[in-house]
Design an enzyme around this catalytic site. Sequence first.
Site, short mmCIF file in Angstrom:
data_model
loop_
_atom_site.label_atom_id
_atom_site.label_comp_id
_atom_site.label_asym_id
_atom_site.label_seq_id
_atom_site.Cartn_x
_atom_site.Cartn_y
_atom_site.Cartn_z
N PRO A 220 0.83 -1.21 0.00
CG PRO A 220 -0.03 -1.08 2.15
CD PRO A 220 0.69 -2.00 1.22
CG LEU A 221 3.42 2.19 -2.19
CD1 LEU A 221 4.02 1.90 -3.55
CD2 LEU A 221 4.51 2.65 -1.20
CG HIS B 231 -3.27 1.23 7.55
ND1 HIS B 231 -2.20 0.82 8.33
CD2 HIS B 231 -2.79 2.24 6.77
CE1 HIS B 231 -1.14 1.56 8.03
NE2 HIS B 231 -1.46 2.42 7.09
CB ALA C 291 0.76 -0.83 10.19
CG HIS C 292 2.78 2.35 9.04
ND1 HIS C 292 2.55 2.20 7.70
CD2 HIS C 292 3.80 1.51 9.34
CE1 HIS C 292 3.40 1.32 7.19
NE2 HIS C 292 4.15 0.88 8.18
CE1 TYR D 43 -1.34 7.82 9.63
CE2 TYR D 43 -0.54 5.75 8.75
CZ TYR D 43 -0.52 7.13 8.77
OH TYR D 43 0.33 7.82 7.94
NE ARG E 60 1.54 -2.91 5.16
CZ ARG E 60 2.49 -2.17 4.60
NH1 ARG E 60 2.64 -0.90 4.92
NH2 ARG E 60 3.29 -2.67 3.70
C1 FMN Z 1 5.27 6.92 -0.62
C2 FMN Z 1 4.89 5.91 0.42
C3 FMN Z 1 3.57 5.79 0.80
C4 FMN Z 1 3.18 4.82 1.72
N1 FMN Z 1 1.86 4.68 2.03
C5 FMN Z 1 1.45 3.67 2.81
C6 FMN Z 1 0.07 3.41 3.02
O1 FMN Z 1 -0.80 4.08 2.45
N2 FMN Z 1 -0.26 2.38 3.83
C7 FMN Z 1 0.68 1.60 4.46
O2 FMN Z 1 0.32 0.69 5.20
N3 FMN Z 1 2.00 1.81 4.25
C8 FMN Z 1 2.39 2.79 3.44
N4 FMN Z 1 3.72 2.96 3.18
C9 FMN Z 1 4.68 1.96 3.66
C10 FMN Z 1 4.93 0.93 2.57
O3 FMN Z 1 3.78 0.16 2.30
C11 FMN Z 1 6.07 -0.04 2.97
O4 FMN Z 1 5.69 -0.75 4.10
C12 FMN Z 1 7.34 0.73 3.23
O5 FMN Z 1 7.64 1.60 2.15
C13 FMN Z 1 8.52 -0.22 3.46
O6 FMN Z 1 8.67 -1.07 2.35
P1 FMN Z 1 9.80 -0.81 1.22
O7 FMN Z 1 11.11 -0.82 1.93
O8 FMN Z 1 9.62 -1.93 0.25
O9 FMN Z 1 9.52 0.54 0.62
C14 FMN Z 1 4.15 3.97 2.30
C15 FMN Z 1 5.48 4.11 1.94
C16 FMN Z 1 5.87 5.05 1.01
C17 FMN Z 1 7.30 5.16 0.61
#
Ligand code: FMN
Length: 374
Positions: A37-38, A189, A191-192, A194, A241
Amino acid sequence: MANCEKGEEEVKMDKMPLLTPYKMGNFFLSHRVVLAPLTRQRSYGNVPQPHAVLYYSQRTSKGGFLITEATGVSDTAQGYAHTPGIWTKEQVEAWKPIVNAVHDNGGVFFCQIWHVGRVSHYDYQPNGQAPISSSDKGLTPQLKSNQLDVAEFTPPRPLATDEIPLIVNDFRLAARNAIEAGFDGVEIHGAHGYLLDQFMKDSVNDRTDQYGGTLENRCRFPLEVVEAVTKEIGPDKVGIRLSPFGAHAEAEDSDPEALGLYMAEALNKYSVLYAHYVEPRIVKSGVQAETSHSLLPMRTAFKGNFISTGGHTKETGNKAIVEGSADVIAYGRHFLANPDLPKRFELNAPLNKYNRETFYTPDPVIGYTDYPFL
Ligand SMILES: Cc1cc2nc3c(=O)[nH]c(=O)nc-3n(C[C@H](O)[C@H](O)[C@H](O)COP(=O)(O)O)c2cc1C
């Protein structure tokens, strides 16, 4: 021994582990390279836009698994500009062509459903009200990912005990809407830092009701969401997550291993399709560190499919699959910058570099759909 001298079985085994098929519940995945998810902040007015059709199509492969950017479950769920939602009819309709495009290209598509809780500002809240959380503890201003701008947060209002079922219901309705939009399932979601994480983590949650204190109490709300969502759309369509080791948005736990393990065991009761754990090396956005922690105890405790994410390269992804420490691997930044990431892995091709400066800029093309294919 050269390949031509091997039997068919042995040659098959030569296939890169990440590129081997995997049956995840009812979904037949042709490889194990998942789009993480991004958040891309290009959904003006919280409505997914037509340019997302191209963005997600570019990252779809036949039998590939994709998870959307975090998508708000209600009008109190937002904390950033231009993030999509899935609580109105207009949003559901706007998702449909995006989901159809992914399906037309053979992908399996889950919607990540999200509530930011206190990671918000009254500008993003209906009637300029305070954001909601487990607590009234506010967040200190944080540097944005461009390392220039500072995000400010409004001190939150702790949810009253009898308000929690209303938020559970928002997640349930969002899941129902996701299915109506055509998604194959949802990822909750959790995680993170939230909202759900603000309940799980003891650095934030200071409640004295049945949603605070013990681990069981702190995990009650997230698990009520899991229960409601699995009942609504079926457990075979639900993932979650979690980032127990993370410190995103000042949400940390004093015993992350116990938290991660408690959730893994509790999730078994609901037979969810997958648990998606963020690797302990990911401390918070943009911060990675060496750690002695591992997701292995959670992987072992959880009986469903296990997704690992965070800081993976092709090599670490392959290793995780071979060792059995994960079933599939979610790639964030590399998939953002390489729409054809599975192909590049297959051909051992070099990867495009991601540009952090355009992660969250609102342009419908630049830093979004203009990363080159091989
Ligand atoms: C631009 C960006 C947006 C992200 N948005 C989300 C999101 O909407 N939801 C989420 O659970 N994680 C989000 N993440 C975290 C990523 O899903 C991922 O867990 C994190 O980038 C680590 O993985 P990687 O090393 O492969 O980038 C985001 C990360 C980036 C870089």
